[in-house]
Scaffold this motif. Sequence first.
Motif, PDB file in Angstrom:
ATOM      1  N   TRP A 337       0.855  -1.183   0.000  1.00  0.00           N
ATOM      2  CA  TRP A 337       0.000   0.000   0.000  1.00  0.00           C
ATOM      3  C   TRP A 337       0.892   1.233   0.000  1.00  0.00           C
ATOM      4  CZ3 TRP A 337      -4.347  -0.994   4.212  1.00  0.00           C
ATOM      5  CH2 TRP A 337      -5.117  -2.104   3.802  1.00  0.00           C
ATOM      6  N   GLN A 365      -6.065   8.726   1.464  1.00  0.00           N
ATOM      7  CA  GLN A 365      -4.918   8.444   2.328  1.00  0.00           C
ATOM      8  C   GLN A 365      -5.369   8.213   3.769  1.00  0.00           C
ATOM      9  OE1 GLN A 365      -2.638  11.956   1.555  1.00  0.00           O
ATOM     10  NE2 GLN A 365      -1.866  11.243  -0.432  1.00  0.00           N
ATOM     11  N   MET A 368      -6.825   4.830   3.971  1.00  0.00           N
ATOM     12  CA  MET A 368      -5.799   3.790   3.908  1.00  0.00           C
ATOM     13  C   MET A 368      -5.201   3.539   5.286  1.00  0.00           C
ATOM     14  SD  MET A 368      -2.225   3.804   1.788  1.00  0.00           S
ATOM     15  CE  MET A 368      -3.059   3.981   0.226  1.00  0.00           C
ATOM     16  N   LEU A 369      -4.862   4.620   6.015  1.00  0.00           N
ATOM     17  CA  LEU A 369      -4.274   4.433   7.340  1.00  0.00           C
ATOM     18  C   LEU A 369      -5.285   3.808   8.301  1.00  0.00           C
ATOM     19  CD1 LEU A 369      -2.021   7.570   7.965  1.00  0.00           C
ATOM     20  CD2 LEU A 369      -1.358   5.252   7.379  1.00  0.00           C
ATOM     21  N   ALA A 372      -5.326   0.145   7.457  1.00  0.00           N
ATOM     22  CA  ALA A 372      -4.148  -0.559   7.978  1.00  0.00           C
ATOM     23  C   ALA A 372      -4.304  -0.808   9.471  1.00  0.00           C
ATOM     24  CB  ALA A 372      -2.890   0.250   7.693  1.00  0.00           C
ATOM     25  N   LEU A 396       2.222  -7.142   4.859  1.00  0.00           N
ATOM     26  CA  LEU A 396       1.762  -5.906   4.222  1.00  0.00           C
ATOM     27  C   LEU A 396       2.824  -4.835   4.422  1.00  0.00           C
ATOM     28  CD1 LEU A 396      -0.364  -3.973   2.939  1.00  0.00           C
ATOM     29  CD2 LEU A 396      -1.220  -3.586   5.271  1.00  0.00           C
ATOM     30  N   LEU A 398       3.517  -0.853   4.110  1.00  0.00           N
ATOM     31  CA  LEU A 398       2.839   0.440   4.021  1.00  0.00           C
ATOM     32  C   LEU A 398       3.894   1.515   3.784  1.00  0.00           C
ATOM     33  CD1 LEU A 398       0.207   2.051   4.316  1.00  0.00           C
ATOM     34  CD2 LEU A 398       0.620   2.131   6.783  1.00  0.00           C
ATOM     35  N   ILE A 400       4.757   5.255   3.235  1.00  0.00           N
ATOM     36  CA  ILE A 400       4.184   6.579   3.492  1.00  0.00           C
ATOM     37  C   ILE A 400       5.212   7.614   3.063  1.00  0.00           C
ATOM     38  CG2 ILE A 400       3.236   8.124   5.236  1.00  0.00           C
ATOM     39  CD1 ILE A 400       2.555   5.675   6.919  1.00  0.00           C
ATOM     40  N   ILE A 444       2.830  -6.239   9.575  1.00  0.00           N
ATOM     41  CA  ILE A 444       2.647  -4.984   8.841  1.00  0.00           C
ATOM     42  C   ILE A 444       3.895  -4.143   9.074  1.00  0.00           C
ATOM     43  CG2 ILE A 444       1.259  -2.904   8.567  1.00  0.00           C
ATOM     44  CD1 ILE A 444      -1.145  -4.476   9.596  1.00  0.00           C
ATOM     45  N   ILE A 446       6.307  -0.598   7.923  1.00  0.00           N
ATOM     46  CA  ILE A 446       6.158   0.778   7.447  1.00  0.00           C
ATOM     47  C   ILE A 446       7.490   1.289   6.912  1.00  0.00           C
ATOM     48  CG2 ILE A 446       5.538   3.139   8.099  1.00  0.00           C
ATOM     49  CD1 ILE A 446       3.896   1.956  10.396  1.00  0.00           C
TER      50      ILE A 446
END
Length: 703
Positions: A337, A365, A368-369, A372, A396, A398, A400, A444, A446
């Motif tokens: 994502w 956006q 999306m957060l 998540a 996943l 993410l 950003i 997940i 980031i």
Amino acid sequence: MATTTRVASRPPARPPAPATVALGVLPRRQLTGIIPALLCIALATAATGLNAVRPFTDLIPLVWVVAVLLAAGAVASGVRTFQREGRMDPAIEAVLPMLGAAQPTRALVVPVKWTRGWVGLPERIKIRYASHVDDTDPRFVDQILAGLARRLGAEYRVRKHNSRRCVLVVELAPVSDPVSREQQRAIEVVKLVIDPTASVSVKSADDGSVSKIDVKHNVGPKMAIAARRSQVEKVVSSMLPGRWRAHWDLEGDKITFEVRPTMPDMVLHEVEPAAALTHAAYKAFKIPIGPDEDGQIQSWHPAVSPHCLVIGGTGSGKTSFQHTVLTHLAHAHWRVWVLDGKRIEFAGFRDWPNVELVGARVEHQVRMLHAAHELMEERYSQLENGTARLEDFDPLALIIDEYATFKARVQRWYKTVKPKGAPAQAPVLDLLSDLARLARSAKIHILLGLQRPDVEFLGGEMRDNFGARVSFGRLSPQGANMMWDSFAVGVAIPRNKRGRGVTLNAESQPVEIQAFYTPDPAKLDSTDKADWDHLAALRPDAADYERMMVRDPEAELTDDGEGEELEPDYFQWSSAEIVAWDASVPSTTKHDALRPSNVTPLDSRERVRFVPEVDDDAPDVDAAADGDGYGESLEGPAVELEVGDLLLVDATLGLWGVVEGVEPDVVDDEYLAIEYRDLDSGEDGLLTLFDNSVISYRRPEAA
């Protein structure tokens, strides 16, 4: 009562080297071989006379031939021995005083083997010395070898040393290549800086420049100090051409110096065929960042460091690195994502296989957060209830990008969609902390991108959660301290080196890297065939995850009978449906194409006002917006310098350098050796100053 005075005892002093007393010259040489030659002639003459009186053989001519040959051989041998003694005598006279000899004699220094040739050189020499000589003194052997080399014109080395019998056997050292001026300079510098008695071997590159120096020294305790080793490296780099580094063998008292390799300006991102994404593959998965100066590939290991923070201004290579991460993840069957803070930086990857969701608009956006966070909570519930194990989840990623820009836009947008009774701040801004703290256990991960270091992400718990970090371009001293706990690391990265930055190696030490480059499909045209071919090699053959989109919520009608449309509020957007991609679905959000991005839309009855924000495309500055990150210029003694200060290296040219180390000089303790990195070129340098010398410097401003 009598008192007793105790006198501290000192260890016995080391016995001095034996005094060298002149013994005079050796006895005069004697030419041997004349008497044996005359004897051979006499014997032939006697045999001839006897044969004349009483014949007994017809081989008298042969007898004379043999006699003459033997006589000639005896004379030749005697002459050769005489000349060899003449060659050896100066060497014997040079070393006899060191052997404890009472009088000049050739018996203590005897050549036992000679090289080929009429006279030749002593290939092996047996030396005997007096028992009172201190043969443990390293100068004893060194002086003997130096004396032999000086008088015989060749280098010798120890073959055998029997201290019990007081016997030393030396032999010719192997012939080495001629020493060039550059090699001699390197040998002199290393011996001056490290140890005058060190053994130094120098290797040269094809162009004749010195490329490698091997050192065997006798000052191990001094070199055990880290600051001393660092200073030695800086001195060698300053006194010899090129940038040097050292490999230290502290146990073996050995050092290897070598020229730092030149880092490439661009390295293409390559991928290998991806295997199935099992849990074992997930735990071993690494994302390559780029090679360091040793050619070692530095990587981000999500299973170990779950989240990565990347810092870099416009043009530094930060976005290209994020593209590299995206393509590597997608190729490895990860679910990706993307929160596109600038709305267009990931436009070329919206249809990329396994890139499931790209949020360009602030409403999407935010959704999306929230999604998540909801996924994380759902997975936590499954783990808690025992209905799933961690290995059952797909990872996943993410991504950003430009979170500071996203945050400012959310704050403006929230004012237009905030319903009555809602919190004063948009709830989505509290989700990142939860995700950074907890998402790892839900598989997940980031990748957070910022233009410049921010204390919100580099202080306290957030800093610990982003264990993997990369910075591109030059940092301000304050940013360097927040990123790398040093005011000096990353502040002198060479200018105009896109993709050049700093990351942590396997030992968690900052190292300079050149990040892998991935082209942006949105910025290519038909002439960029090589880049298109490269992207084709990176693109996955099939998608494990189909492209998704956020479905805009429908506007509602008021129930006051007028039927006025109400735009969706924050909570409607944060819970909007995420559905399969449909290009035919138009956006229902109304936009003012001429409205600047930093204008707050308000009631028509109110005056439009601007909200300050950081420019999205601000250039890559060296420090704070109102300066360069350093205070006013100060003058003071050199001893006041600290690591991270900005030092005026050359007042005439106006050259400044970032101080990386301040240590006492290895040659003179009254001087300071100041290690610095040139602020413009990024090159290392060393400045030696008297400790009370007045210098100009600037301290980093408080963060």
